[in-house]
Write a protein that holds these residues in place. Structure first.
Motif, PDB file in Angstrom:
ATOM      1  N   LYS A 167       0.817  -1.453   0.067  1.00  0.00           N
ATOM      2  CA  LYS A 167       0.090   0.071   0.125  1.00  0.00           C
ATOM      3  C   LYS A 167       0.845   1.375  -0.019  1.00  0.00           C
ATOM      4  CE  LYS A 167      -1.945  -1.237   3.885  1.00  0.00           C
ATOM      5  NZ  LYS A 167      -1.182  -2.439   4.141  1.00  0.00           N
ATOM      6  N   THR A 168       1.805   1.340   1.104  1.00  0.00           N
ATOM      7  CA  THR A 168       2.552   2.501   0.984  1.00  0.00           C
ATOM      8  C   THR A 168       3.481   2.629  -0.328  1.00  0.00           C
ATOM      9  OG1 THR A 168       2.599   2.447   3.616  1.00  0.00           O
ATOM     10  CG2 THR A 168       4.449   3.667   2.463  1.00  0.00           C
ATOM     11  N   THR A 169       3.837   1.581  -0.677  1.00  0.00           N
ATOM     12  CA  THR A 169       4.891   1.567  -1.694  1.00  0.00           C
ATOM     13  C   THR A 169       3.862   2.194  -3.006  1.00  0.00           C
ATOM     14  OG1 THR A 169       5.977  -0.309  -0.980  1.00  0.00           O
ATOM     15  CG2 THR A 169       6.313   0.346  -3.366  1.00  0.00           C
TER      16      THR A 169
ATOM     17  N   LEU B 227       1.968  11.215   5.372  1.00  0.00           N
ATOM     18  CA  LEU B 227       2.614   9.885   5.351  1.00  0.00           C
ATOM     19  C   LEU B 227       2.156   8.985   6.529  1.00  0.00           C
ATOM     20  CD1 LEU B 227       6.153  11.360   4.753  1.00  0.00           C
ATOM     21  CD2 LEU B 227       4.705  10.349   3.169  1.00  0.00           C
ATOM     22  N   GLN B 228       2.605   7.725   6.632  1.00  0.00           N
ATOM     23  CA  GLN B 228       2.342   6.686   7.672  1.00  0.00           C
ATOM     24  C   GLN B 228       3.108   7.310   8.967  1.00  0.00           C
ATOM     25  OE1 GLN B 228       2.842   2.702   6.257  1.00  0.00           O
ATOM     26  NE2 GLN B 228       2.280   1.958   8.114  1.00  0.00           N
ATOM     27  N   ASP B 229       4.155   7.767   8.762  1.00  0.00           N
ATOM     28  CA  ASP B 229       4.898   8.396  10.049  1.00  0.00           C
ATOM     29  C   ASP B 229       4.747   9.900  10.042  1.00  0.00           C
ATOM     30  OD1 ASP B 229       5.647   5.796  11.197  1.00  0.00           O
ATOM     31  OD2 ASP B 229       7.189   5.671   9.503  1.00  0.00           O
TER      32      ASP B 229
ATOM     33  N   LEU C 153      -3.611  10.186   2.122  1.00  0.00           N
ATOM     34  CA  LEU C 153      -3.596   9.585   3.410  1.00  0.00           C
ATOM     35  C   LEU C 153      -3.320   8.377   3.738  1.00  0.00           C
ATOM     36  CD1 LEU C 153      -6.955  11.370   4.499  1.00  0.00           C
ATOM     37  CD2 LEU C 153      -4.660  12.418   4.748  1.00  0.00           C
ATOM     38  N   ASP C 154      -1.911   8.048   4.392  1.00  0.00           N
ATOM     39  CA  ASP C 154      -1.590   6.608   4.362  1.00  0.00           C
ATOM     40  C   ASP C 154      -1.872   6.387   6.102  1.00  0.00           C
ATOM     41  OD1 ASP C 154      -0.386   4.229   4.325  1.00  0.00           O
ATOM     42  OD2 ASP C 154       1.524   5.097   3.702  1.00  0.00           O
ATOM     43  N   GLU C 155      -2.768   5.595   6.320  1.00  0.00           N
ATOM     44  CA  GLU C 155      -3.272   5.367   7.624  1.00  0.00           C
ATOM     45  C   GLU C 155      -3.538   6.333   8.423  1.00  0.00           C
ATOM     46  OE1 GLU C 155      -1.360   1.986   9.484  1.00  0.00           O
ATOM     47  OE2 GLU C 155      -0.638   1.074   7.743  1.00  0.00           O
ATOM     48  N   PRO C 156      -4.340   7.277   8.283  1.00  0.00           N
ATOM     49  CA  PRO C 156      -4.467   8.616   8.696  1.00  0.00           C
ATOM     50  C   PRO C 156      -5.043   8.282  10.207  1.00  0.00           C
ATOM     51  CG  PRO C 156      -6.386   8.175   7.151  1.00  0.00           C
ATOM     52  CD  PRO C 156      -5.280   7.287   6.887  1.00  0.00           C
TER      53      PRO C 156
HETATM   54 MG   LIG Z   1       2.102   1.109   4.881  1.00  0.00          MG
END
Ligand SMILES: [Mg+2]
Ligand SMILES: Nc1ncnc2c1ncn2[C@@H]1O[C@H](COP(=O)(O)OP(=O)(O)OP(=O)(O)O)[C@@H](O)[C@H]1O
Length: 309
Positions: A44-46, A84-86, A160-163
């Motif tokens: 997903k993030t990639t 980002l996720q972080d 939004l990555d895992e908001p």
């Molecule tokens: Mg991810």
């Protein structure tokens, strides 16, 4: 204008031998809220990183706003916002100063910059902590600030990555409201989440990924009926008992997690009657509920740890 704001054709991404994304086709329609779901390590993030130009695909084509991201990444990035996720925040300074620096990066100048910061402090309810150093903020406030930063340039596309990972239920609920407001105002939202209730409530369409590929795609409700059935019946049932217990009962699909058996049926009555006839409702911890996206997730990506990733 192209129909899709984001369009991937045959996109693959390799990290040495590891295939993170494999021959992916994806279209995100303008004005929609689109969710990418999948287990840890699904890609997903990639996928998101390639879409906003932070990583190059090994092969394939990616178009955002109808143009190749690699041709003019800065022009594309000016029109999108990314959380980002972080969190990426400057810890020693306040939310207001983080927003100010990011606004200047987007070439905003006073008084417009001040106005935009004010709007965002209100929109994400950050005002009470606007002048506290970021390092002293709770995880929920830091996440809200990250989302505020991604909205600074009034993006047409918000990624939004895992908001809402790690947020308390009230904050999640409030953020869902904000995402809906943005979408209603015309912003396209592309998000990833591990919360199936979140995807079901927010997303017009989802793509479920596993091992770098899309294994299911569609509107949440349509996916449930296509892969499973309207109702889910859960019972404790050892594998050896299954055939005898369900003899003559029509089941659209079934899933097992150890001794817990989930049956997907168009009408739960016959299963429920069978369990009651045998006076086993309590012993089998019978539960009847509507089938949901979580069931589709388990059915399409597996129910065991370590199957993917
Ligand atoms: Mg991810
Ligand atoms: N920079 C990198 N170098 C090497 N491997 C990577 C890199 N980035 C990602 N990977 C690998 O690619 C795969 C997909 O990772 P990715 O971060 O896209 O997964 P994800 O679906 O976002 O997972 P999660 O739900 O845990 O965030 C994983 O196997 C991961 O280890």
């Amino acid at each position: 204008m192209a129909e899709a704001i984001v369009e991937l054709r045959g996109v693959s991404k390799r990290f040495r031998e590891r295939r993170a994304v494999v021959d992916l086709d994806l279209e995100v329609p303008y004005g929609s809220c689109f969710g990418i779901l999948g287990p840890n390590g699904a890609g997903k993030t990639t996928t998101l990183r390639m879409i906003y130009g932070a990583a190059d695909p090994t092969s394939g084509e990616i178009r955002v706003f109808g143009t190749d991201v690699r041709v003019d990444p800065r022009a594309v990035r000016a029109r999108l916002g990314v959380t980002l996720q972080d969190n990426v925040l400057i810890e020693e300074i306040s939310p207001v100063d983080n927003l100010r620096i990011f606004g200047r990066y987007h070439l905003l100048r006073e008084p417009e910059l001040g106005r935009r910061i004010d709007e965002l402090l209100d929109f994400l309810e950050l005002r009470s902590h606007a002048d506290v150093p970021v390092e002293a903020l709770s995880g929920g406030f830091q996440r809200r600030l990250s989302i505020a930063m991604s909205l600074m340039n009034r993006p047409e596309l918000l990624i939004l990555d895992e908001p809402t990972t790690g947020l308390d239920p009230a904050v999640r609920l409030a953020l869902w409201g904000r995402v809906r407001e943005l979408r209603a105002a015309g912003t396209t939202v592309l998000l990833t989440t591990h919360y199936m209730d979140e995807a079901q409530r927010l997303c017009d369409e989802v793509a479920i990924m596993a091992e770098g590929r899309v294994v299911a795609r569609g509107a949440p409700r349509a996916l449930i009926t296509a892969h499973l059935a309207r109702e889910a019946v859960e019972i404790d049932c050892a594998p050896a008992e299954e055939v005898a217990l369900l003899d003559g009962i029509e089941v659209a699909a079934r899933l097992r997690v150890d001794a817990r058996l989930m049956l997907y049926v168009h009408d739960a009555t016959s299963v429920v009657e069978r369990v009651h006839e045998r006076d086993e409702a309590e012993a089998r911890a019978l539960v009847v509920r509507p089938a949901d996206l979580e069931d589709v997730f388990l059915a399409t990506t597996g129910t065991r740890l370590g199957e993917t990733g």
